[in-house]
Write an enzyme that holds these catalytic residues in place. Structure first.
Site, PDB file in Angstrom:
ATOM      1  N   CYS A   1       0.839  -1.196   0.000  1.00 57.73           N
ATOM      2  CA  CYS A   1       0.000   0.000   0.000  1.00 57.73           C
ATOM      3  C   CYS A   1       0.878   1.252   0.000  1.00 57.73           C
ATOM      4  O   CYS A   1       1.994   1.260   0.516  1.00 57.73           O
ATOM      5  CB  CYS A   1      -0.901  -0.012   1.227  1.00 57.73           C
ATOM      6  SG  CYS A   1      -2.068   1.384   1.302  1.00 57.73           S
TER       7      CYS A   1
ATOM      8  N   ASP B   1       0.441   3.762   1.774  1.00 55.81           N
ATOM      9  CA  ASP B   1       0.390   4.368   3.103  1.00 55.81           C
ATOM     10  C   ASP B   1       1.788   4.725   3.598  1.00 55.81           C
ATOM     11  O   ASP B   1       2.711   3.909   3.573  1.00 55.81           O
ATOM     12  CB  ASP B   1      -0.276   3.391   4.077  1.00 55.81           C
ATOM     13  CG  ASP B   1      -0.669   4.041   5.386  1.00 55.81           C
ATOM     14  OD1 ASP B   1       0.231   4.503   6.113  1.00 55.81           O
ATOM     15  OD2 ASP B   1      -1.878   4.089   5.702  1.00 55.81           O
TER      16      ASP B   1
ATOM     17  N   ARG C   1       2.932   5.016   6.430  1.00 57.00           N
ATOM     18  CA  ARG C   1       3.361   4.325   7.649  1.00 57.00           C
ATOM     19  C   ARG C   1       3.911   2.929   7.372  1.00 57.00           C
ATOM     20  O   ARG C   1       4.278   2.214   8.319  1.00 57.00           O
ATOM     21  CB  ARG C   1       2.187   4.217   8.621  1.00 57.00           C
ATOM     22  CG  ARG C   1       1.573   5.544   9.030  1.00 57.00           C
ATOM     23  CD  ARG C   1       0.245   5.332   9.732  1.00 57.00           C
ATOM     24  NE  ARG C   1      -0.731   4.727   8.836  1.00 57.00           N
ATOM     25  CZ  ARG C   1      -1.940   4.305   9.219  1.00 57.00           C
ATOM     26  NH1 ARG C   1      -2.290   4.423  10.488  1.00 57.00           N
ATOM     27  NH2 ARG C   1      -2.772   3.765   8.343  1.00 57.00           N
TER      28      ARG C   1
ATOM     29  N   HIS D   1      -2.021  -3.941   5.050  1.00 56.42           N
ATOM     30  CA  HIS D   1      -1.752  -3.514   6.425  1.00 56.42           C
ATOM     31  C   HIS D   1      -3.061  -3.246   7.151  1.00 56.42           C
ATOM     32  O   HIS D   1      -4.038  -2.749   6.568  1.00 56.42           O
ATOM     33  CB  HIS D   1      -0.863  -2.274   6.471  1.00 56.42           C
ATOM     34  CG  HIS D   1      -1.503  -1.024   5.931  1.00 56.42           C
ATOM     35  ND1 HIS D   1      -2.138  -0.107   6.747  1.00 56.42           N
ATOM     36  CD2 HIS D   1      -1.619  -0.541   4.675  1.00 56.42           C
ATOM     37  CE1 HIS D   1      -2.610   0.885   6.011  1.00 56.42           C
ATOM     38  NE2 HIS D   1      -2.305   0.645   4.744  1.00 56.42           N
TER      39      HIS D   1
ATOM     40  N   CYS E   1      -6.064  -0.079   7.142  1.00 56.03           N
ATOM     41  CA  CYS E   1      -5.937   0.586   5.837  1.00 56.03           C
ATOM     42  C   CYS E   1      -7.170   1.454   5.570  1.00 56.03           C
ATOM     43  O   CYS E   1      -8.300   0.959   5.535  1.00 56.03           O
ATOM     44  CB  CYS E   1      -5.779  -0.462   4.740  1.00 56.03           C
ATOM     45  SG  CYS E   1      -5.614   0.216   3.074  1.00 56.03           S
TER      46      CYS E   1
END
Length: 231
Positions: free
Chosen positions: A48, A50, A52, A104, A107
């Site tokens: 992803c 993302d 993080r 993750h 999400c």
């Protein structure tokens, strides 16, 4: 290292870059020379976007050790030439031996797909995850809220493993005997740990029985995975 980014300017980022480069050279004077002369990763990470979920860092891998493709909700769509080009280059040119399909927990893209929340243009992309939600809806019936989002995160990873395996790129590699294994993982942003969903396949024939075992676990309450998830 100071990870705060609020108010950080472009000049600050260049300064951080120089500091990082200097630290790499201090540790290994030949690091960048060796890095510039070859790229031979054994792993392709599909994850992803993302912020993080930094692939290299959470795996403890240095630059040059991991080939990476990321998008919202780690989707592999058969119409996405970007993802397919990355896949083809990784397999045919770099000869990677492993593909890690990693979602993750928590999400936000998957959460929006689950609830139907509108986020803008990305709603069109998240239609792929809504398709997973609709296809596997019976496995979402015994969970709600955050648990439902995380369940769909796992179901989406399982489905994307199949999408990867069904590409002509992967099937051609397997047919010619090229060693290639696809892994189904989920990362916990809350604790920094990776979980293996159990769909690890090195041939097309392995997918159906391994996916079936994972899906059956959801119908009986999935207590084991809930404990491993730490949710």
């Amino acid at each position: 290292m100071d990870n705060k980014t609020t108010g950080v300017t472009a000049e600050d980022l260049f300064a951080r870059n120089r500091k990082w480069a200097a630290s790499m050279v201090a540790e290994d004077p030949n690091f960048f020379k060796a890095l510039s002369e070859q790229q031979a990763p054994e792993y392709l990470w599909i994850g992803c976007s993302d912020s993080r979920v930094p692939a290299n860092e959470l795996l403890g891998m240095a630059p040059g050790e991991l080939f990476v493709h990321r998008n919202i909700a780690n989707v592999i769509a058969h119409s996405d030439l970007n993802a397919l080009s990355v896949l083809q280059f990784a397999i045919d040119v770099l000869k990677v031996k492993h593909i890690i399909l990693c979602g993750h927990y928590g999400c936000s893209g998957v959460g929006a797909a689950l609830t139907g929340a509108r986020v803008g243009l990305a709603d069109n992309w998240l239609g792929h995850v809504r398709d997973v939600r609709d296809k596997h809806g019976k496995y979402l019936g015994n969970v709600v809220g955050r648990q439902a989002v995380n369940r769909l995160v796992e179901l989406n990873v399982a489905e994307q493993v199949i999408n990867v395996a069904q590409t002509t790129i992967v099937r051609d590699a397997w047919e010619r005997g090229q060693p290639l294994t696809i892994h189904s993982w989920v990362y916990g942003v809350h604790d920094g740990l990776l979980r293996d969903l159990g769909i690890t396949v090195s041939s097309f024939e392995e997918i159906a029985p391994k996916q079936a075992r994972v899906l059956e676990g959801y119908l009986d309450g999935d207590k084991v995975r809930d404990e491993r998830r730490g949710q």
